[in-house]
Design an enzyme around this catalytic site. Structure first.
Site: not given
Ligand SMILES: [Zn+2]
Length: 217
Positions: A86, A125
């Site tokens: 990451r 969403r």
């Protein structure tokens, strides 16, 4: 085959990872799942991770790398990393670890989408208050606006998906990812894939990339 799949939020990285790993017979290693499994098993590293999460601090790179490295060793047939590395520091630590064990990354794929598209997907969403069914105003709308197809319950947006929160998440993501992408881009094994197309087309593009790499190896 050792693959790293990077992707911006909302690009469908998790779903694509699962498809690719199954298709190519390699392990799908998702850091989020690893965390949960180690915590549930109360392993020494799981206890460490649980402490960090409880105190609300980021799990340090060294702990994440230790956890992932332990998993890589167990996977002789190859792996696809999803959600790791990451940060640049994690990527460098991973390379160092692989060099010591005589391995290397064969392919890095970066699933990228324009910011505006990411914003639309994530803020679109919705989930059903009653049964939890997931919808998306963009890609999977309900038949009646604001109502669940399955149970008729009200559809709500999670707080995480509000525009302000999504913008903040994207900023954090970009700050961490820019140096990571630059690091991998300098290597031959880096490929950028357009995430702004149907999921099937994205899968095709990723598979093409893996097959071309297999031929070269
Ligand atoms: Zn419902």
């Amino acid at each position: 085959m050792h693959i790293v799949l990077l992707g911006c939020p909302g690009a469908g990285k998790g779903t694509q990872s699962k498809i690719l790993a199954a298709r190519h017979g390699i392990a799908h290693i998702a850091t989020g799942d690893l965390f949960r499994a180690e915590i549930a098993a109360k392993s020494p590293i799981g206890l460490k991770v649980a402490d960090y999460l409880k105190s609300g601090t980021l799990v340090p790179d060294s702990v994440v790398v230790e956890m992932v490295a332990g998993k890589l060793d167990a996977e002789g047939k190859g792996w696809l990393l999803d959600g790791f590395p990451r940060t640049l520091e994690q990527a460098q630590a991973l390379d160092k670890y692989l060099a010591q064990s005589g391995g290397r990354i064969d392919l890095v794929m970066y699933l990228n989408m324009p910011d505006g598209v990411v914003l639309k997907r994530l803020t679109g969403r919705r989930s059903c208050e009653k049964c939890g069914e997931l919808y998306n105003l963009e890609s999977r709308p309900s038949q009646a606006e604001g109502k669940c197809d399955k149970c008729g319950g009200d559809l709500k947006q999670r707080e995480d998906d509000s525009e302000a929160t999504v913008r903040k998440r994207l900023m954090v993501y970009e700050d961490l990812t820019r140096p990571l992408v630059a690091y991998y881009r300098s290597e031959q094994v880096f490929h950028e894939i357009d995430g702004n197309q149907s999921a099937e087309k994205v899968t095709h593009a990723l598979v093409d990339c893996i097959e071309a790499t297999e031929v070269k190896r």
